[in-house]
Design a protein around this motif. Sequence first.
Motif, PDB file in Angstrom:
ATOM      1  N   GLY A 155     -39.858   7.263  45.885  1.00  0.00           N
ATOM      2  CA  GLY A 155     -40.241   8.530  46.485  1.00  0.00           C
ATOM      3  C   GLY A 155     -41.693   8.646  46.870  1.00  0.00           C
ATOM      4  N   GLU A 156     -42.407   7.540  46.902  1.00  0.00           N
ATOM      5  CA  GLU A 156     -43.818   7.556  47.302  1.00  0.00           C
ATOM      6  C   GLU A 156     -44.165   6.234  47.966  1.00  0.00           C
ATOM      7  OE1 GLU A 156     -46.443   6.262  43.538  1.00  0.00           O
ATOM      8  OE2 GLU A 156     -45.190   8.036  43.118  1.00  0.00           O
ATOM      9  N   ASP A 157     -45.151   6.277  48.849  1.00  0.00           N
ATOM     10  CA  ASP A 157     -45.597   5.058  49.528  1.00  0.00           C
ATOM     11  C   ASP A 157     -46.534   4.286  48.606  1.00  0.00           C
ATOM     12  OD1 ASP A 157     -44.194   5.803  51.784  1.00  0.00           O
ATOM     13  OD2 ASP A 157     -45.905   6.831  52.686  1.00  0.00           O
ATOM     14  N   ASN A 158     -46.292   2.988  48.487  1.00  0.00           N
ATOM     15  CA  ASN A 158     -47.139   2.139  47.653  1.00  0.00           C
ATOM     16  C   ASN A 158     -47.553   0.903  48.438  1.00  0.00           C
ATOM     17  OD1 ASN A 158     -47.037   3.361  44.790  1.00  0.00           O
ATOM     18  ND2 ASN A 158     -44.887   3.342  45.415  1.00  0.00           N
ATOM     19  N   TYR A 159     -48.815   0.524  48.239  1.00  0.00           N
ATOM     20  CA  TYR A 159     -49.388  -0.603  48.977  1.00  0.00           C
ATOM     21  C   TYR A 159     -50.137  -1.498  47.994  1.00  0.00           C
ATOM     22  CZ  TYR A 159     -48.384   2.651  52.739  1.00  0.00           C
ATOM     23  OH  TYR A 159     -47.738   3.527  53.583  1.00  0.00           O
ATOM     24  N   TYR A 160     -50.006  -2.815  48.190  1.00  0.00           N
ATOM     25  CA  TYR A 160     -50.521  -3.782  47.235  1.00  0.00           C
ATOM     26  C   TYR A 160     -51.312  -4.867  47.957  1.00  0.00           C
ATOM     27  CZ  TYR A 160     -46.593  -1.657  44.706  1.00  0.00           C
ATOM     28  OH  TYR A 160     -45.706  -0.765  44.149  1.00  0.00           O
ATOM     29  N   LYS A 161     -52.383  -5.315  47.310  1.00  0.00           N
ATOM     30  CA  LYS A 161     -53.185  -6.432  47.827  1.00  0.00           C
ATOM     31  C   LYS A 161     -53.425  -7.424  46.696  1.00  0.00           C
ATOM     32  CE  LYS A 161     -57.744  -6.517  48.363  1.00  0.00           C
ATOM     33  NZ  LYS A 161     -59.149  -6.373  48.829  1.00  0.00           N
ATOM     34  N   TYR A 162     -53.527  -8.715  47.059  1.00  0.00           N
ATOM     35  CA  TYR A 162     -53.803  -9.752  46.072  1.00  0.00           C
ATOM     36  C   TYR A 162     -54.973 -10.611  46.534  1.00  0.00           C
ATOM     37  CZ  TYR A 162     -49.233  -8.660  44.086  1.00  0.00           C
ATOM     38  OH  TYR A 162     -48.161  -8.024  43.505  1.00  0.00           O
ATOM     39  N   SER A 163     -55.881 -10.895  45.580  1.00  0.00           N
ATOM     40  CA  SER A 163     -56.943 -11.881  45.771  1.00  0.00           C
ATOM     41  C   SER A 163     -56.814 -12.915  44.667  1.00  0.00           C
ATOM     42  CB  SER A 163     -58.324 -11.224  45.734  1.00  0.00           C
ATOM     43  OG  SER A 163     -58.491 -10.353  46.830  1.00  0.00           O
ATOM     44  N   ILE A 164     -57.169 -14.161  44.972  1.00  0.00           N
ATOM     45  CA  ILE A 164     -56.927 -15.263  44.040  1.00  0.00           C
ATOM     46  C   ILE A 164     -58.166 -16.134  43.889  1.00  0.00           C
ATOM     47  CG2 ILE A 164     -55.613 -17.405  43.716  1.00  0.00           C
ATOM     48  CD1 ILE A 164     -53.227 -16.040  45.006  1.00  0.00           C
ATOM     49  N   SER A 165     -58.424 -16.537  42.650  1.00  0.00           N
ATOM     50  CA  SER A 165     -59.451 -17.531  42.331  1.00  0.00           C
ATOM     51  C   SER A 165     -58.768 -18.720  41.671  1.00  0.00           C
ATOM     52  CB  SER A 165     -60.497 -16.939  41.386  1.00  0.00           C
ATOM     53  OG  SER A 165     -61.319 -17.948  40.832  1.00  0.00           O
ATOM     54  N   THR A 166     -59.024 -19.924  42.191  1.00  0.00           N
ATOM     55  CA  THR A 166     -58.429 -21.145  41.652  1.00  0.00           C
ATOM     56  C   THR A 166     -59.507 -21.988  40.976  1.00  0.00           C
ATOM     57  OG1 THR A 166     -56.789 -21.161  43.437  1.00  0.00           O
ATOM     58  CG2 THR A 166     -57.099 -23.209  42.218  1.00  0.00           C
ATOM     59  N   ASN A 167     -59.299 -22.270  39.705  1.00  0.00           N
ATOM     60  CA  ASN A 167     -60.209 -23.142  38.933  1.00  0.00           C
ATOM     61  C   ASN A 167     -61.654 -22.662  39.005  1.00  0.00           C
ATOM     62  OD1 ASN A 167     -58.032 -24.871  38.257  1.00  0.00           O
ATOM     63  ND2 ASN A 167     -58.263 -25.956  40.212  1.00  0.00           N
ATOM     64  N   GLY A 168     -61.847 -21.357  38.907  1.00  0.00           N
ATOM     65  CA  GLY A 168     -63.190 -20.790  38.846  1.00  0.00           C
ATOM     66  C   GLY A 168     -63.875 -20.592  40.185  1.00  0.00           C
ATOM     67  N   GLU A 169     -63.201 -20.907  41.282  1.00  0.00           N
ATOM     68  CA  GLU A 169     -63.782 -20.685  42.603  1.00  0.00           C
ATOM     69  C   GLU A 169     -63.840 -19.186  42.905  1.00  0.00           C
ATOM     70  OE1 GLU A 169     -65.016 -23.009  44.749  1.00  0.00           O
ATOM     71  OE2 GLU A 169     -64.755 -24.424  43.099  1.00  0.00           O
ATOM     72  N   PRO A 170     -64.669 -18.776  43.889  1.00  0.00           N
ATOM     73  CA  PRO A 170     -64.739 -17.350  44.247  1.00  0.00           C
ATOM     74  C   PRO A 170     -63.368 -16.804  44.653  1.00  0.00           C
ATOM     75  CG  PRO A 170     -66.549 -18.546  45.248  1.00  0.00           C
ATOM     76  CD  PRO A 170     -65.632 -19.578  44.656  1.00  0.00           C
ATOM     77  N   PHE A 171     -63.153 -15.526  44.388  1.00  0.00           N
ATOM     78  CA  PHE A 171     -61.908 -14.883  44.781  1.00  0.00           C
ATOM     79  C   PHE A 171     -61.794 -14.836  46.299  1.00  0.00           C
ATOM     80  CE2 PHE A 171     -61.910 -13.496  40.434  1.00  0.00           C
ATOM     81  CZ  PHE A 171     -60.564 -13.326  40.126  1.00  0.00           C
ATOM     82  N   LYS A 172     -60.573 -15.090  46.792  1.00  0.00           N
ATOM     83  CA  LYS A 172     -60.287 -15.023  48.214  1.00  0.00           C
ATOM     84  C   LYS A 172     -59.065 -14.136  48.441  1.00  0.00           C
ATOM     85  CE  LYS A 172     -60.283 -18.753  50.641  1.00  0.00           C
ATOM     86  NZ  LYS A 172     -59.965 -20.121  51.111  1.00  0.00           N
TER      87      LYS A 172
END
Length: 267
Positions: A155-172
């Motif tokens: 009954g509500e609009d929901n929006y999701y985003k994901y950022s990932i860091s692999t082996n300590g690298e900066p999040f992308k």
Amino acid sequence: MQTIFKVLLAVLISFSLHSCEDKIDVNLNDADPRVVIEADLTNLSRNQEIKISRTVAFDENRAFEPVDQAEVIVRSSTGRVYTFESIGNGKYRHANMMVNAMQEYTLLVRLDGKEYTATSRAPRFVEIDSMGITKETILNDDYYFINLSFDDPGGEDNYYKYSISTNGEPFKFNTVFSDKFNDGLHVKHQLGGRNIEFENGDSINLRRYSLAKDVYTYWSEYQSTNPGSASPANPKSNISNGALGYFGVSTVKEYKITIQDEDGLSQ
């Protein structure tokens, strides 16, 4: 063929400063310089940062020109006023601002006699109930994917985003989802394969954001843009007066998972 693997899962709730290197690519064909504002404020830390720059011509030896002389203010719907201080290289910081769910925040940037404004609301965070790894074998190559399952609020609009860091690298930035076709259902989000490939043994930190529709629209258009085209389109900004970029306030949690086969070896 899919095989489920044991994983190491830990929710990291952190109140220290986290760096996130989501790089914004915009079309620089415009004759006149454009102001670019990147504001991704979250509940992960009280330390908040906003970046301001101008676009430059193609023949310049840099992608953007940092702007250090702007006035940057954020106001909350509860009446709090946060003045961000310039720390150089186009970055503005406030060391004691916590983003709270269901509150609205308004950005005001004054620069060269112009005002740029935007308003965004921080949604409630939608918790996951499980996370795991699957492996798919395609043309004799193994590909790993992270799967997150949860009940989408109905009954509500929901929006999701994901950022990932692999082996300590900066999040992308990795991807975004909406619940347009699965409102109120049990949902699985699969990560990996679009702009990142996981390998056995990788240590992964991922951030899951609940965000407003206009910020989702920005990132959805961003991931659909073909940077190799002759004239890539700029994602739709939610900031006034012709500025590029976005102003977002999000609720976020950080998760850690290790890509690990049952026998600890690649297959």
